[in-house]
Scaffold this motif. Structure first.
Motif, mmCIF file in Angstrom:
data_model
loop_
_atom_site.group_PDB
_atom_site.id
_atom_site.type_symbol
_atom_site.label_atom_id
_atom_site.label_comp_id
_atom_site.label_asym_id
_atom_site.label_seq_id
_atom_site.Cartn_x
_atom_site.Cartn_y
_atom_site.Cartn_z
ATOM 1 N N TYR A 197 0.840 -1.201 0.000
ATOM 2 C CA TYR A 197 0.000 0.000 0.000
ATOM 3 C C TYR A 197 0.878 1.256 0.000
ATOM 4 O O TYR A 197 0.609 2.218 -0.734
ATOM 5 C CB TYR A 197 -0.909 -0.011 1.233
ATOM 6 C CG TYR A 197 -2.065 0.955 1.154
ATOM 7 C CD1 TYR A 197 -3.335 0.524 0.789
ATOM 8 C CD2 TYR A 197 -1.897 2.302 1.461
ATOM 9 C CE1 TYR A 197 -4.401 1.410 0.718
ATOM 10 C CE2 TYR A 197 -2.952 3.194 1.390
ATOM 11 C CZ TYR A 197 -4.207 2.743 1.027
ATOM 12 O OH TYR A 197 -5.255 3.628 0.952
ATOM 13 N N ALA A 198 1.929 1.247 0.828
ATOM 14 C CA ALA A 198 2.837 2.393 0.899
ATOM 15 C C ALA A 198 3.597 2.579 -0.409
ATOM 16 O O ALA A 198 3.798 3.709 -0.867
ATOM 17 C CB ALA A 198 3.815 2.208 2.056
ATOM 18 N N LEU A 199 4.015 1.477 -1.025
ATOM 19 C CA LEU A 199 4.739 1.558 -2.296
ATOM 20 C C LEU A 199 3.867 2.190 -3.374
ATOM 21 O O LEU A 199 4.320 3.061 -4.128
ATOM 22 C CB LEU A 199 5.176 0.149 -2.728
ATOM 23 C CG LEU A 199 5.982 0.052 -4.029
ATOM 24 C CD1 LEU A 199 7.356 0.691 -3.852
ATOM 25 C CD2 LEU A 199 6.135 -1.404 -4.456
ATOM 26 N N VAL A 200 2.614 1.770 -3.444
ATOM 27 C CA VAL A 200 1.692 2.324 -4.437
ATOM 28 C C VAL A 200 1.437 3.798 -4.158
ATOM 29 O O VAL A 200 1.423 4.622 -5.087
ATOM 30 C CB VAL A 200 0.373 1.521 -4.448
ATOM 31 C CG1 VAL A 200 -0.667 2.216 -5.326
ATOM 32 C CG2 VAL A 200 0.621 0.108 -4.954
ATOM 33 N N ALA A 201 1.227 4.150 -2.886
ATOM 34 C CA ALA A 201 1.003 5.553 -2.536
ATOM 35 C C ALA A 201 2.208 6.408 -2.915
ATOM 36 O O ALA A 201 2.060 7.532 -3.425
ATOM 37 C CB ALA A 201 0.722 5.682 -1.037
ATOM 38 N N ALA A 202 3.411 5.874 -2.683
ATOM 39 C CA ALA A 202 4.630 6.612 -3.032
ATOM 40 C C ALA A 202 4.718 6.845 -4.532
ATOM 41 O O ALA A 202 5.059 7.949 -4.987
ATOM 42 C CB ALA A 202 5.862 5.849 -2.533
ATOM 43 N N TYR A 203 4.384 5.827 -5.318
ATOM 44 C CA TYR A 203 4.493 5.985 -6.772
ATOM 45 C C TYR A 203 3.314 6.751 -7.359
ATOM 46 O O TYR A 203 3.398 7.237 -8.491
ATOM 47 C CB TYR A 203 4.709 4.628 -7.436
ATOM 48 C CG TYR A 203 6.185 4.296 -7.460
ATOM 49 C CD1 TYR A 203 7.004 4.783 -8.465
ATOM 50 C CD2 TYR A 203 6.776 3.551 -6.440
ATOM 51 C CE1 TYR A 203 8.365 4.526 -8.476
ATOM 52 C CE2 TYR A 203 8.132 3.288 -6.441
ATOM 53 C CZ TYR A 203 8.918 3.783 -7.457
ATOM 54 O OH TYR A 203 10.278 3.549 -7.450
ATOM 55 N N TYR A 204 2.235 6.895 -6.603
ATOM 56 C CA TYR A 204 1.189 7.856 -6.974
ATOM 57 C C TYR A 204 1.797 9.261 -6.958
ATOM 58 O O TYR A 204 1.576 10.056 -7.879
ATOM 59 C CB TYR A 204 0.027 7.757 -5.990
ATOM 60 C CG TYR A 204 -0.988 8.871 -6.110
ATOM 61 C CD1 TYR A 204 -2.102 8.742 -6.941
ATOM 62 C CD2 TYR A 204 -0.849 10.059 -5.385
ATOM 63 C CE1 TYR A 204 -3.030 9.758 -7.055
ATOM 64 C CE2 TYR A 204 -1.768 11.086 -5.489
ATOM 65 C CZ TYR A 204 -2.864 10.935 -6.330
ATOM 66 O OH TYR A 204 -3.778 11.954 -6.440
ATOM 67 N N VAL A 205 2.557 9.562 -5.906
ATOM 68 C CA VAL A 205 3.227 10.857 -5.809
ATOM 69 C C VAL A 205 4.223 11.036 -6.952
ATOM 70 O O VAL A 205 4.283 12.099 -7.585
ATOM 71 C CB VAL A 205 3.950 10.991 -4.446
ATOM 72 C CG1 VAL A 205 4.776 12.276 -4.401
ATOM 73 C CG2 VAL A 205 2.942 10.963 -3.305
ATOM 74 N N VAL A 206 4.985 9.988 -7.227
ATOM 75 C CA VAL A 206 5.981 10.066 -8.306
ATOM 76 C C VAL A 206 5.300 10.310 -9.646
ATOM 77 O O VAL A 206 5.758 11.134 -10.453
ATOM 78 C CB VAL A 206 6.818 8.772 -8.364
ATOM 79 C CG1 VAL A 206 7.729 8.776 -9.596
ATOM 80 C CG2 VAL A 206 7.653 8.618 -7.103
ATOM 81 N N GLY A 207 4.194 9.609 -9.906
ATOM 82 C CA GLY A 207 3.490 9.789 -11.173
ATOM 83 C C GLY A 207 2.996 11.208 -11.365
ATOM 84 O O GLY A 207 3.167 11.802 -12.435
ATOM 85 N N HIS A 208 2.404 11.774 -10.325
ATOM 86 C CA HIS A 208 1.923 13.152 -10.425
ATOM 87 C C HIS A 208 3.079 14.140 -10.516
ATOM 88 O O HIS A 208 2.979 15.154 -11.219
ATOM 89 C CB HIS A 208 1.025 13.478 -9.236
ATOM 90 C CG HIS A 208 -0.396 13.043 -9.426
ATOM 91 N ND1 HIS A 208 -1.292 13.745 -10.205
ATOM 92 C CD2 HIS A 208 -1.068 11.967 -8.975
ATOM 93 C CE1 HIS A 208 -2.463 13.138 -10.196
ATOM 94 N NE2 HIS A 208 -2.355 12.038 -9.474
ATOM 95 N N THR A 209 4.161 13.837 -9.817
ATOM 96 C CA THR A 209 5.336 14.703 -9.904
ATOM 97 C C THR A 209 5.921 14.680 -11.308
ATOM 98 O O THR A 209 6.302 15.719 -11.857
ATOM 99 C CB THR A 209 6.402 14.257 -8.879
ATOM 100 O OG1 THR A 209 5.855 14.306 -7.566
ATOM 101 C CG2 THR A 209 7.627 15.153 -8.951
#
Length: 232
Positions: A197-209
């Protein structure tokens, strides 16, 4: 963006199925194929969020998921090997200069070699999310190492802030996973689910960034991805 990242998977109708599957795959990632599933899913997250689509993907089309995950794993492995190789070379150089004999000079040189290796490791970790985001947009392994595209993004404060937030999410997720994992029977599974869950949330941030920084890439003269997805 933190609250959006934390709630990202919760917006899915298949949130329980996705997180449980992802956690189980992460738990058995040492078998490689489950690892490919995890990183294939992350690639889908990057692809969607970088194009303004905040609907979480699901685990389906397993052949494509496996191929994308395998390619992403190659990129991750390549970046992971950089500090390892640098560390081996530096330690070998120190041993060659000092003749392997202990002493204050040799100890200081080893400490310096360790610091340099650590700096290289942090640098590689800084580049990896951007490399994966660029790969997700093109599905070419070489896109993960395309420095002409990555350089203007990596040097932007916007990417640095997004990277720090993503790292913070992963660190907190790892801490919670570490607390849950010792619990008998269900602990390892629960810990892996939180980690996924944390990994996906982190890469959500990366994708938007990456989406926010795309204008920087265009301004530098690098064309938008054509949408083609060749084998390599």
């Amino acid at each position: 963006m933190l609250s959006e990242a934390i709630n990202y998977l919760k917006e899915s109708d298949d949130v329980w199925k996705t997180t449980i599957l992802g956690g189980v795959f992460l738990l058995f990632s040492f078998l490689l194929i489950p690892l490919f599933f995890v990183w294939g899913y992350v690639v889908r997250v990057l692809d969607r969020t970088a194009n303004g689509n905040d609907e979480p993907p699901v685990f389906d089309d397993w052949s494509e998921l496996t191929v994308d995950g395998a390619k992403a794993s190659v990129i991750l492995l390549a970046y992971a090997l950089i500090p390892i190789v640098v560390g081996i070379v530096l330690v070998a150089a120190v041993a060659g200069v000092t003749g392997g004999e202990p002493g204050s000079a040799g100890a200081a040189a080893l400490v310096l070699a360790g610091l340099v290796t650590l700096a290289v490791a942090v640098g590689a970790a800084y580049v990896v999310p951007a490399g994966l985001a660029n790969f997700a947009s093109e599905r070419r392994i070489r896109a993960g190492f395309h420095l002409e595209t990555l350089r203007p993004v990596l040097s932007s404060g916007r990417y640095a802030a997004g990277w720090l937030l993503a790292v913070g999410i992963v660190v907190v997720g790892s801490f919670v996973s570490g607390i849950l994992s010792p619990i008998p029977f269900l602990g390892p599974v629960l810990g892996a689910i939180v980690g996924f869950y944390a990994l996906v949330a982190a890469y959500y941030v990366v994708g938007h960034t990456w989406d926010d920084c795309r204008s920087i890439v265009v301004d530098e003269g690098d064309p938008e991805p054509s949408g083609e997805r060749p084998a390599i």
